[in-house]
Write an enzyme that holds these catalytic residues in place. Structure first.
Site, PDB file in Angstrom:
ATOM      1  CB  CYS A 102       1.149   3.873  -2.301  1.00  5.29           C
ATOM      2  SG  CYS A 102       2.128   2.415  -2.673  1.00  5.29           S
ATOM      3  CG  HIS A 144      -1.109   2.745  -7.656  1.00  5.31           C
ATOM      4  ND1 HIS A 144      -1.107   3.922  -6.933  1.00  5.31           N
ATOM      5  CD2 HIS A 144      -0.446   1.840  -6.897  1.00  5.31           C
ATOM      6  CE1 HIS A 144      -0.436   3.730  -5.803  1.00  5.31           C
ATOM      7  NE2 HIS A 144      -0.033   2.468  -5.748  1.00  5.31           N
ATOM      8  CD  GLU A 145      -1.654  -2.051  -7.156  1.00  5.73           C
ATOM      9  OE1 GLU A 145      -0.535  -2.513  -6.852  1.00  5.73           O
ATOM     10  OE2 GLU A 145      -2.293  -1.298  -6.405  1.00  5.73           O
ATOM     11  CG  HIS A 148       3.582  -0.670  -7.028  1.00  8.49           C
ATOM     12  ND1 HIS A 148       4.488  -0.025  -6.230  1.00  8.49           N
ATOM     13  CD2 HIS A 148       2.365  -0.361  -6.531  1.00  8.49           C
ATOM     14  CE1 HIS A 148       3.845   0.662  -5.292  1.00  8.49           C
ATOM     15  NE2 HIS A 148       2.551   0.481  -5.457  1.00  8.49           N
TER      16      HIS A 148
HETATM   17 ZN    ZN Z   1       1.049   1.334  -4.361  1.00 12.53          ZN
END
Ligand code: ZN
Length: 177
Positions: A102, A144-145, A148
């Site tokens: 990341c 993953h995004e 966030h």
């Molecule tokens: Zn990330």
């Protein structure tokens, strides 16, 4: 101005742990938004495949994805997208663990179990709604995004902390294989 790199927030910054706010769809038609997106894509050029707004200090539900084939993942189909207010509608039951890094986590890599495919819904930079099923590497990038935007980092999803390693070790032992 478009070519300016955005400065990135790092692990430990509370903004990365906050649930980001929805983007008002009327805002996507502004010059400010267009410039922000161009700068986000520019910021990850050559260094990453995705960037969420909290990673550049903006707690809004926006991310950019720019996936392309590389020597260690030659089968990846190029995919470039702006995702506004994205949502995962459903997750495949089958899960696969693979290494993730990341841009906010200082060059540390670790294995993360993720659904192999997900159905997603999002708006693009024109305010148009999309719904699609994404698979494989791209499905992991979406997960993953979107994490966030909910204040979740990949390390929170790890189940085997023994797979955590520095970029130097990752490049030497995993990526080179
Ligand atoms: Zn990330």
């Amino acid at each position: 101005m478009r070519s300016h790199l955005l400065s990135r927030t790092q692990f430990g910054n509370p903004i990365l742990r906050r649930r980001a706010k929805k983007v008002a769809l009327k805002d996507v038609h502004t010059q400010t938004f267009e410039t922000l997106i161009a700068r986000m894509f520019f910021t990850i050029q050559d260094i990453g495949v995705g960037l969420a707004a909290p990673q550049i200090g903006k707690s809004i539900r926006l991310a950019v994805i720019d996936v392309h084939p590389l020597p260690h993942r030659p089968d990846v189909v190029p995919y470039k997208r702006v995702i506004v207010n994205p949502k995962i509608i459903s997750y495949s039951k089958s899960v696969e663990s693979d290494y993730e890094g990341c841009l906010s986590c200082g060059g540390i890599w670790g294995k993360v179990p993720r659904s192999k495919s997900v159905a997603v819904e999002y708006y693009d930079e024109h305010g148009e709604k999309h719904r699609e099923v994404v698979r494989g590497f791209l499905a992991k990038v979406f997960q993953h995004e979107i994490d966030h935007l909910n204040g979740i980092l990949y390390v929170d999803r790890m189940t085997d902390m023994h797979t955590l390693m520095t970029a130097e070790e990752f490049n030497k032992r995993i990526r080179k294989k």
